[in-house]
Design an enzyme around this catalytic site. Structure first.
Site, PDB file in Angstrom:
ATOM      1  N   CYS A 297     -23.241   3.290 -73.087  1.00  0.00           N
ATOM      2  CA  CYS A 297     -21.951   3.387 -72.390  1.00  0.00           C
ATOM      3  C   CYS A 297     -21.434   4.809 -72.345  1.00  0.00           C
ATOM      4  O   CYS A 297     -21.081   5.329 -71.296  1.00  0.00           O
ATOM      5  CB  CYS A 297     -20.928   2.474 -73.077  1.00  0.00           C
ATOM      6  SG  CYS A 297     -19.260   2.664 -72.431  1.00  0.00           S
TER       7      CYS A 297
ATOM      8  N   CYS B 166     -21.159   3.599 -68.734  1.00  0.00           N
ATOM      9  CA  CYS B 166     -19.785   3.443 -68.244  1.00  0.00           C
ATOM     10  C   CYS B 166     -19.046   4.765 -68.039  1.00  0.00           C
ATOM     11  O   CYS B 166     -18.406   4.973 -67.010  1.00  0.00           O
ATOM     12  CB  CYS B 166     -18.967   2.593 -69.225  1.00  0.00           C
ATOM     13  SG  CYS B 166     -19.833   1.206 -69.941  1.00  0.00           S
TER      14      CYS B 166
ATOM     15  N   LYS C 114     -20.639   7.174 -65.360  1.00  0.00           N
ATOM     16  CA  LYS C 114     -20.576   6.425 -64.097  1.00  0.00           C
ATOM     17  C   LYS C 114     -19.173   6.426 -63.512  1.00  0.00           C
ATOM     18  O   LYS C 114     -18.966   6.707 -62.328  1.00  0.00           O
ATOM     19  CB  LYS C 114     -21.085   5.008 -64.363  1.00  0.00           C
ATOM     20  CG  LYS C 114     -21.002   4.015 -63.197  1.00  0.00           C
ATOM     21  CD  LYS C 114     -19.698   3.248 -63.139  1.00  0.00           C
ATOM     22  CE  LYS C 114     -19.398   2.438 -64.354  1.00  0.00           C
ATOM     23  NZ  LYS C 114     -20.229   1.252 -64.526  1.00  0.00           N
TER      24      LYS C 114
ATOM     25  N   TYR D 194     -25.590  -4.046 -60.379  1.00  0.00           N
ATOM     26  CA  TYR D 194     -24.352  -3.275 -60.283  1.00  0.00           C
ATOM     27  C   TYR D 194     -24.624  -1.792 -60.541  1.00  0.00           C
ATOM     28  O   TYR D 194     -23.982  -0.921 -59.948  1.00  0.00           O
ATOM     29  CB  TYR D 194     -23.283  -3.828 -61.227  1.00  0.00           C
ATOM     30  CG  TYR D 194     -23.502  -3.609 -62.694  1.00  0.00           C
ATOM     31  CD1 TYR D 194     -23.034  -2.459 -63.324  1.00  0.00           C
ATOM     32  CD2 TYR D 194     -24.155  -4.556 -63.472  1.00  0.00           C
ATOM     33  CE1 TYR D 194     -23.237  -2.258 -64.680  1.00  0.00           C
ATOM     34  CE2 TYR D 194     -24.346  -4.371 -64.823  1.00  0.00           C
ATOM     35  CZ  TYR D 194     -23.887  -3.218 -65.421  1.00  0.00           C
ATOM     36  OH  TYR D 194     -24.084  -3.016 -66.757  1.00  0.00           O
TER      37      TYR D 194
ATOM     38  N   GLU E  44     -23.479   0.898 -57.783  1.00  0.00           N
ATOM     39  CA  GLU E  44     -22.514   1.919 -58.222  1.00  0.00           C
ATOM     40  C   GLU E  44     -23.076   3.320 -57.997  1.00  0.00           C
ATOM     41  O   GLU E  44     -22.379   4.201 -57.471  1.00  0.00           O
ATOM     42  CB  GLU E  44     -22.167   1.715 -59.695  1.00  0.00           C
ATOM     43  CG  GLU E  44     -21.297   0.497 -59.949  1.00  0.00           C
ATOM     44  CD  GLU E  44     -21.094   0.216 -61.428  1.00  0.00           C
ATOM     45  OE1 GLU E  44     -20.093  -0.446 -61.778  1.00  0.00           O
ATOM     46  OE2 GLU E  44     -21.924   0.659 -62.254  1.00  0.00           O
TER      47      GLU E  44
ATOM     48  N   HIS F  77       6.043  -4.866 -55.570  1.00  0.00           N
ATOM     49  CA  HIS F  77       5.814  -4.438 -54.192  1.00  0.00           C
ATOM     50  C   HIS F  77       6.097  -2.944 -54.039  1.00  0.00           C
ATOM     51  O   HIS F  77       7.058  -2.444 -54.594  1.00  0.00           O
ATOM     52  CB  HIS F  77       6.734  -5.236 -53.248  1.00  0.00           C
ATOM     53  CG  HIS F  77       6.475  -4.981 -51.802  1.00  0.00           C
ATOM     54  ND1 HIS F  77       5.331  -5.423 -51.161  1.00  0.00           N
ATOM     55  CD2 HIS F  77       7.209  -4.319 -50.862  1.00  0.00           C
ATOM     56  CE1 HIS F  77       5.390  -5.050 -49.892  1.00  0.00           C
ATOM     57  NE2 HIS F  77       6.515  -4.382 -49.685  1.00  0.00           N
TER      58      HIS F  77
ATOM     59  N   GLU G 136      -0.188  -7.701 -56.071  1.00  0.00           N
ATOM     60  CA  GLU G 136       0.790  -8.726 -55.722  1.00  0.00           C
ATOM     61  C   GLU G 136       0.226  -9.800 -54.796  1.00  0.00           C
ATOM     62  O   GLU G 136       0.808 -10.882 -54.665  1.00  0.00           O
ATOM     63  CB  GLU G 136       2.023  -8.092 -55.077  1.00  0.00           C
ATOM     64  CG  GLU G 136       1.796  -7.545 -53.690  1.00  0.00           C
ATOM     65  CD  GLU G 136       3.079  -7.031 -53.046  1.00  0.00           C
ATOM     66  OE1 GLU G 136       4.106  -7.751 -53.081  1.00  0.00           O
ATOM     67  OE2 GLU G 136       3.060  -5.906 -52.509  1.00  0.00           O
TER      68      GLU G 136
END
Length: 636
Positions: free
Chosen positions: A198, A203, A206, A339, A343, A611, A616
């Site tokens: 990672c 992670c 990346k 993934y 990515e 908002h 939302e």
């Protein structure tokens, strides 16, 4: 001095006069009082010295109770140990000069304000209630067992997220811990420091390269928001990688420092079992040492898989190499549809590179396939080319260089058709293999899945050998995610050496794919939900949406998408949540907590949205898939 147990009903009374001095023994019923500190014990003792002396008391005594002589709860604890026939040591904080300072330091160490504050074999158990709970459920008896026959209480093989989490927690609980971590260089020579995949090749780099690509998009958007610049803007690969590697280096150092501060022994050597409870550690010079432990944790993680075709290891790179690559990769073929593949393809295209993805079958296997296809469609619309249903069969070098030129021969998965292409770089992202087959597990009887290399474990991460446990990506049937490994490692240490019984909960684990348009999800894919609950018992609410930030920038409408999957037989409880849009990870994290609490469609509808935000949209979902109504949006 070590007094024996008192008479029946009488508390054995070994009382330490002061953390500054040695233990002072006094007969039952007498309270030890402190003499004034001599010249060798100045009153201006530093906090670190106080911490060290407290730690010496904790480490040097089988049972250490920090108490106050008038406290009834402390008295109950003393009586419990007396009834068990267990000798113990006491420091009465109301009878020492610096009792207030000691209690303050104990708060820092244990996060407990009150007395009694109890340690058993260097493990912090807690107060009165916790010690009685531990006695009732058998954990106290386990803590009182002496494992001094071995060099260490715990040896962890693997210094990634899960291994480090487990090591640090075990050390906090007072155990003697060793971490063995050794990175076998990739075929192109890439290796890295402490922290695992990672931090070094996963992670962290990346996400930073993903951010770099998003900044390029933001530069384009900025003109519509009034930003004017005439100079040519271009991306510099070397500048980016140097900055990212510098950050990673600081993290590596931070991990080493953290282990040192917690008293964990870190050894940069390759660990391999040679017999029960014993491992061999081999450093990069080939020097070998041997160590024993009461318990072991396998946290060796995984490494990228190669194709097994001519030229793959000689000429192709993987994610192990990409993030520290010293030159821009140029025209790139990404092989795979994981993934990792999407990515990497996404941020490379974001830097303006010519990128092609070669896909054997489907995108993002294991993820919701409707969402996966939307991810692919967005990438394709924004310049990433896809070659479907083909696999490479040979890689040939045409020119050396940084980058050079490679010819790729590929064959159709559906017939005899073959194609060729020329690229500067070929990046393989076709999956990962567990690092479990060369650590001697067969010598001690730990069973692994021979095909995948994964380790089957029970619900407490225990392997087929009772004293060997495993965490992280090597586990069979568990999510392969950094936060999962961290949580599992921490909880494992607490169960092994503390008073906790809590197990890692592997359900409803959220995650995000950091493609150019991020995809976040929590819970079941639509396909899996149909398998588990049947289609007639589900309702899917969905919508397309247009982020406000995209409107002025002139970016396309109806590219972003959100849906929830509800179980109609359980009050419309949400069993799957999916979002494709900017900052999907940030959105998903909040809803994941709500899903842990049993989020239903009604509760979601009762929630007032913020908002204008992307998140939302989940509070205003009204259209179901079964209705067939149009979900395109016209405004914000």
């Amino acid at each position: 001095m070590s007094p024996g147990l008192g008479k029946a009903g009488v508390v054995p009374n070994r009382r330490l006069g002061c953390v500054r001095g040695g233990p002072v023994s006094s007969p039952p019923g007498r309270r030890a009082r402190l003499a004034s500190p001599g010249p060798s014990h100045p009153c201006s003792e530093t906090r670190e010295e106080l911490r060290r002396r407290l730690r010496a008391l904790i480490d040097g005594n089988r049972v250490m109770i920090f108490s106050k002589s008038y406290c009834p709860h402390s008295q109950r604890v003393k009586e419990l140990f007396a009834s068990l026939g267990v000798d113990y040591n006491i420091l009465e904080l109301d009878q020492v000069d610096d009792g207030a300072n000691v209690q303050e330091m104990l708060l820092e160490i244990t996060n407990q304000k009150t007395v009694p504050n109890i340690f058993v074999n260097k493990v912090h158990v807690g107060g009165c209630d916790r010690i009685f709970q531990a006695h009732q459920n058998g954990l106290l008896q386990k803590l009182l067992q002496d494992d001094s026959v071995h060099d260490y209480d715990l040896i962890i093989i693997g210094g990634g997220s899960g291994g480090l989490s487990c090591a640090k927690e075990a050390a906090i609980l007072g155990k003697k811990v060793m971490v063995l971590d050794f990175v076998v260089p990739s075929p192109h020579g890439a290796s890295w420091g402490l922290g695992g995949t990672c931090v070094n090749v996963g992670c962290i780099p990346k996400k930073l390269m993903h951010q770099a690509a998003l900044l390029g998009q933001a530069l384009n958007d900025s003109r519509k928001f009034g930003w004017e610049y005439s100079q040519q803007v271009k991306h510099n690969w070397e500048t980016m990688t140097q900055a990212i590697q510098s950050h990673i280096g600081s993290l590596n150092w931070g991990y080493r420092l953290s282990l040192r501060e917690k008293g964990v022994t870190y050894v940069n050597s390759y660990g391999e079992f040679v017999e029960p409870h014993k491992i061999k550690a081999t450093n990069k010079k080939g020097q070998e040492t041997y160590h024993t432990a009461s318990k072991f944790v396998i946290a060796t993680g995984e490494r990228p898989r190669y194709l097994g075709i001519p030229g793959d290891k000689e000429y192709c790179i993987t994610s192990d190499d990409l993030f520290s690559l010293s030159y821009c990769p140029g025209k790139t073929l990404v092989v795979g549809a994981s993934y990792v593949a999407l990515e990497c393809a996404g941020f490379l295209a974001g830097f303006g590179l010519d990128v092609t993805v070669m896909v054997r079958s489907i995108l993002l296997r294991g993820f919701d396939q409707e969402m996966a296809e939307k991810v692919g469609a967005y990438m394709e619309k924004h310049g990433v080319k896809f070659i479907r249903k083909f696999v490479p069969v040979a890689i040939q070098q045409l020119e050396k260089g940084s980058p050079g030129k490679l010819k790729v021969l590929a064959k159709s998965t559906e017939g005899p058709e073959t194609i060729e292409g020329v690229y500067n770089t070929v990046l393989l992202a076709i999956g990962r293999d567990s690092c479990t087959k060369k650590v001697g597990l067969e010598k001690i009887g730990v069973r692994i899945n021979e095909k995948s290399g994964k380790i089957p474990v029970n619900d407490v991460e225990q392997t087929t050998v009772p004293y060997v446990y495993a965490v992280g990506d090597v586990l069979e049937g568990r999510p392969q995610l950094t936060p999962v490994a961290i949580q599992a490692g921490k909880l494992l240490a607490r169960r092994l050496f503390g008073t906790s019984l809590e197990k890692c909960d592997y359900t409803n684990v959220p995650t995000t794919v950091f493609t150019p348009l991020e995809y976040g999800c929590c819970g079941l894919s639509e396909e899996r939900a149909v398998e588990v609950y049947k289609k007639e018992n589900m309702e899917v609410y969905h919508t397309l949406f247009w982020p406000l930030e995209w409107t002025v920038a002139g970016r396309e409408n109806n590219a972003c998408y959100a849906k929830i999957i509800c179980n109609k037989c359980d009050h419309d409880r949400i069993i799957g949540l999916h979002v494709l849009g900017p900052n999907a990870g940030e959105i998903t994290q909040g809803f994941a907590a709500a899903m842990k609490c049993g989020l239903t469609k009604q509760l979601l509808s009762d929630t007032i949205g913020i908002h204008p935000t992307c998140g939302e949209v989940f509070t205003t979902l009204e259209i179901t898939k079964s209705s067939g109504l149009d979900i395109t949006q016209k405004g914000c």
